[in-house]
Write a protein that holds these residues in place. Structure first.
Motif, PDB file in Angstrom:
ATOM      1  N   UNK A 330       0.884  -1.070  -0.023  1.00  0.00           N
ATOM      2  CA  UNK A 330      -0.135  -0.031  -0.186  1.00  0.00           C
ATOM      3  C   UNK A 330       0.982   1.306  -0.079  1.00  0.00           C
ATOM      4  N   UNK A 331       2.141   1.138   0.803  1.00  0.00           N
ATOM      5  CA  UNK A 331       2.995   2.468   0.927  1.00  0.00           C
ATOM      6  C   UNK A 331       3.348   2.520  -0.532  1.00  0.00           C
ATOM      7  N   UNK A 332       3.843   1.327  -1.496  1.00  0.00           N
ATOM      8  CA  UNK A 332       4.325   1.504  -2.636  1.00  0.00           C
ATOM      9  C   UNK A 332       3.269   2.002  -3.709  1.00  0.00           C
ATOM     10  N   UNK A 333       1.965   1.739  -3.278  1.00  0.00           N
ATOM     11  CA  UNK A 333       1.093   2.175  -4.398  1.00  0.00           C
ATOM     12  C   UNK A 333       0.815   3.934  -4.108  1.00  0.00           C
ATOM     13  N   UNK A 334       0.778   4.073  -2.814  1.00  0.00           N
ATOM     14  CA  UNK A 334       0.576   5.587  -2.535  1.00  0.00           C
ATOM     15  C   UNK A 334       1.651   6.458  -3.012  1.00  0.00           C
ATOM     16  N   UNK A 335       2.883   6.078  -2.905  1.00  0.00           N
ATOM     17  CA  UNK A 335       4.006   6.818  -3.386  1.00  0.00           C
ATOM     18  C   UNK A 335       4.395   6.660  -4.814  1.00  0.00           C
ATOM     19  N   UNK A 336       3.765   5.655  -5.432  1.00  0.00           N
ATOM     20  CA  UNK A 336       3.851   5.520  -6.939  1.00  0.00           C
ATOM     21  C   UNK A 336       2.776   6.528  -7.149  1.00  0.00           C
ATOM     22  N   UNK A 337       1.692   6.661  -6.823  1.00  0.00           N
ATOM     23  CA  UNK A 337       0.529   7.787  -7.189  1.00  0.00           C
ATOM     24  C   UNK A 337       1.208   9.192  -7.167  1.00  0.00           C
ATOM     25  N   UNK A 338       1.920   9.253  -6.021  1.00  0.00           N
ATOM     26  CA  UNK A 338       2.569  10.797  -5.983  1.00  0.00           C
ATOM     27  C   UNK A 338       3.551  11.103  -7.072  1.00  0.00           C
ATOM     28  N   UNK A 339       4.017  10.032  -7.484  1.00  0.00           N
ATOM     29  CA  UNK A 339       5.059  10.203  -8.787  1.00  0.00           C
ATOM     30  C   UNK A 339       4.384  10.436  -9.894  1.00  0.00           C
ATOM     31  N   UNK A 340       3.330   9.648 -10.013  1.00  0.00           N
ATOM     32  CA  UNK A 340       2.366  10.035 -11.368  1.00  0.00           C
ATOM     33  C   UNK A 340       1.704  11.387 -11.517  1.00  0.00           C
ATOM     34  N   UNK A 341       1.069  11.823 -10.182  1.00  0.00           N
ATOM     35  CA  UNK A 341       0.611  12.869 -10.139  1.00  0.00           C
ATOM     36  C   UNK A 341       1.714  14.061 -10.605  1.00  0.00           C
ATOM     37  N   UNK A 342       2.796  13.948 -10.033  1.00  0.00           N
ATOM     38  CA  UNK A 342       4.058  14.935 -10.088  1.00  0.00           C
ATOM     39  C   UNK A 342       4.368  14.901 -11.518  1.00  0.00           C
ATOM     40  N   UNK A 372      -0.248   2.628 -15.951  1.00  0.00           N
ATOM     41  CA  UNK A 372      -0.831   1.018 -16.333  1.00  0.00           C
ATOM     42  C   UNK A 372      -0.313   0.343 -15.005  1.00  0.00           C
ATOM     43  N   UNK A 373       0.976   0.373 -14.766  1.00  0.00           N
ATOM     44  CA  UNK A 373       1.420  -0.408 -13.677  1.00  0.00           C
ATOM     45  C   UNK A 373       0.934  -0.015 -12.421  1.00  0.00           C
ATOM     46  N   UNK A 374       0.713   1.185 -12.054  1.00  0.00           N
ATOM     47  CA  UNK A 374       0.123   1.736 -10.826  1.00  0.00           C
ATOM     48  C   UNK A 374      -1.225   1.011 -10.478  1.00  0.00           C
ATOM     49  N   UNK A 375      -1.807   1.047 -11.576  1.00  0.00           N
ATOM     50  CA  UNK A 375      -3.230   0.221 -11.174  1.00  0.00           C
ATOM     51  C   UNK A 375      -3.179  -1.155 -11.193  1.00  0.00           C
ATOM     52  N   UNK A 376      -2.275  -1.984 -11.731  1.00  0.00           N
ATOM     53  CA  UNK A 376      -2.250  -3.237 -11.240  1.00  0.00           C
ATOM     54  C   UNK A 376      -1.742  -3.402  -9.882  1.00  0.00           C
ATOM     55  N   UNK A 377      -0.654  -2.450  -9.659  1.00  0.00           N
ATOM     56  CA  UNK A 377      -0.227  -2.777  -8.102  1.00  0.00           C
ATOM     57  C   UNK A 377      -1.511  -2.654  -7.096  1.00  0.00           C
ATOM     58  N   UNK A 378      -2.219  -1.473  -7.563  1.00  0.00           N
ATOM     59  CA  UNK A 378      -3.308  -1.127  -6.504  1.00  0.00           C
ATOM     60  C   UNK A 378      -4.324  -2.294  -6.513  1.00  0.00           C
ATOM     61  N   UNK A 379      -4.719  -2.828  -7.743  1.00  0.00           N
ATOM     62  CA  UNK A 379      -5.639  -3.940  -7.670  1.00  0.00           C
ATOM     63  C   UNK A 379      -5.348  -5.122  -7.096  1.00  0.00           C
ATOM     64  N   UNK A 380      -4.236  -5.481  -7.182  1.00  0.00           N
ATOM     65  CA  UNK A 380      -3.785  -6.864  -6.464  1.00  0.00           C
ATOM     66  C   UNK A 380      -3.361  -6.427  -5.079  1.00  0.00           C
ATOM     67  N   UNK A 381      -3.214  -5.382  -4.598  1.00  0.00           N
ATOM     68  CA  UNK A 381      -3.077  -5.039  -3.190  1.00  0.00           C
ATOM     69  C   UNK A 381      -4.235  -5.104  -2.610  1.00  0.00           C
TER      70      UNK A 381
END
Length: 450
Positions: A330-342, A372-381
């Motif tokens: 979950x921490x990886x998903x949240x940080x990955x989302x921060x990267x994508x937004x930025x 795409x990779x972020x969404x896959x990470x989120x769904x499996x988590x």
């Protein structure tokens, strides 16, 4: 009552049933008021001038553990209160319930308004600002996994809510998210596996205003460390146990008053409760490449008295490792989302050769790959969290989530740095910090728990 008794579309994993909806509803209402108050300004977090606990980067330290509070024995030695498992609705739906979404909205605002502005200074100092830690207590993070009957937010297992909250916090900063979640990891462990006596003795320290600093210590500084086979050993001693070994990546260990430690007992891994006042404890600074704001330390145990938490056959320990790995996903998903937004905003505004770099196909494809990779990470988590909340077997799902989040999370961090070009290498932009943090996902064990 703030919410209706109908469950949201994610009924199979909702945080609270209709019977426990009111306490959670009032809690969320209180969180909403807090987010709209002037607390953030009164704590001085926006100025980032809070006095830091310690500066490990300036030479480090080695000290005995914090004296901590006295934990008076209460309750019986019988089974403690366990969170109930929500009934499965039979429909595959990972949509957060209304309650969960409201909680996430409040935590997201806290992450953006409090954690994000304080992140750079906290990373430099290897410590979280005291104001951010106090505010995390006010929004109820330490008691998210504690049953209502023990002073928490709800009686159902909260793996989904914990995953959503952890993801939201990491969008502010992973290091500070770990620092604020550490006490709740211990409280959740006591709720899931503690005896009645342990719950009555230790949990009150997490449910009041003066919340105990605590840490879940599973990792060890050994080559090819296997979380399921710790080198720290436990031996029986009278009515209790004695621990000997070294644990690494212990969050806020210098100030911790209570530890939950993993150790090998007669060939099986087990969990143990260790107050910081116990003999034979030594703390040493252990600053790292990433997650620096969590104030990581090394915990040395020498014939230290401890008490068993959970069973001796390794079941509780294995579940603890898996729930911790789920939290790191979950921490990886949240940080990955921060990267994508930025980077999405950056490539649209950064111009080269007379136009935004986002107009370059190679740049646009790289941003799309991150999404795409972020969404896959989120769904499996989320799927793993849903099965854990329902009390189903979730080892396979956690293994898949950890593999995906460790590999793709690190790639997202690398691509984020690449998309910023030279700016990705300097501390003026936060992406270099997020890249360092994301590398921890496949290495860290323990520290956080959902």
């Amino acid at each position: 009552m703030l919410f209706s008794s109908q469950r949201g579309p994610g009924g199979a994993h909702g945080l609270a049933s209709s019977e426990t909806r009111a306490p959670l509803g009032y809690a969320v209402a209180a969180l909403s008021k807090l987010a709209q108050s002037d607390l953030l300004d009164r704590t001085g977090l926006r100025k980032q001038t809070e006095q830091l606990v310690f500066t490990a980067t300036r030479g480090g330290f080695r000290t005995a553990a914090a004296a901590g509070r006295a934990f008076a024995r209460r309750g019986s030695k019988g089974p403690g209160v366990r969170p109930t498992t929500p009934s499965a609705g039979g429909v595959f739906d990972l949509t957060p319930t209304e309650d969960e979404q409201m909680l996430v909205d409040v935590v997201s605002e806290f992450a953006q308004e409090v954690l994000r502005p304080a992140a750079a200074a906290a990373d430099d100092a290897c410590a979280a600002p005291e104001g951010a830690l106090r505010s995390s207590v006010e929004i109820g993070l330490p008691i998210l996994g504690v049953p209502e009957s023990l002073g928490g937010l709800g009686d159902e297992r909260s793996a989904v809510a914990g995953t959503l909250v952890t993801e939201a916090l990491a969008r502010g900063d992973m290091g500070l998210a770990v620092a604020t979640l550490a006490p709740g990891a211990v409280a959740t462990a006591l709720s899931l596996w503690g005896t009645d006596e342990q719950q009555q003795t230790y949990l009150p320290a997490f449910t009041g205003d003066d919340v105990a600093t605590a840490a879940l210590a599973l990792a060890e500084p050994t080559v090819l460390f296997d979380a399921m086979s710790p080198a720290t050993t436990a031996v029986r001693s009278g009515d209790g146990y004695r621990l000997t070994g070294v644990k690494s990546a212990v969050v806020r260990g210098a100030e911790a008053e209570l530890f939950v430690v993993g150790a090998q007992l007669e060939g099986k891994p087990a969990l143990f409760v260790v107050p910081s006042s116990a003999a034979g404890i030594e703390i040493e600074a252990d600053p790292s490449m990433g997650v620096r704001a969590a104030g990581l330390t090394r915990l040395s145990l020498t014939d230290t008295p401890a008490e068993l938490l959970g069973d001796t056959d390794g079941t509780a320990y294995a579940d603890c490792v898996r729930l911790s790995r789920l939290a790191w996903c979950a921490l990886a998903v949240g940080t990955g989302q921060a990267v994508l937004d930025y980077v999405s905003d950056y490539v649209k505004t950064r111009e080269a050769f007379g136009e935004p770099v986002a107009h370059r196909q190679s740049v646009a494809f790289m941003v799309a790959d991150i999404a795409i990779e972020l969404q896959a990470m989120r769904l499996v988590t989320w799927k793993a969290a849903s099965r854990a909340a329902q009390g189903k077997e979730f080892a396979r799902e956690v293994a898949l989530a950890r593999k995906l989040c460790a590999d793709k999370g690190m790639k997202i961090g690398l691509d984020g740095v690449q998309l910023l070009g030279g700016h990705g290498f300097v501390k003026e932009h936060p992406v270099e910090r997020w890249y360092r943090d994301l590398r921890a996902v496949g290495l860290m064990e323990g520290a956080v728990l959902v």
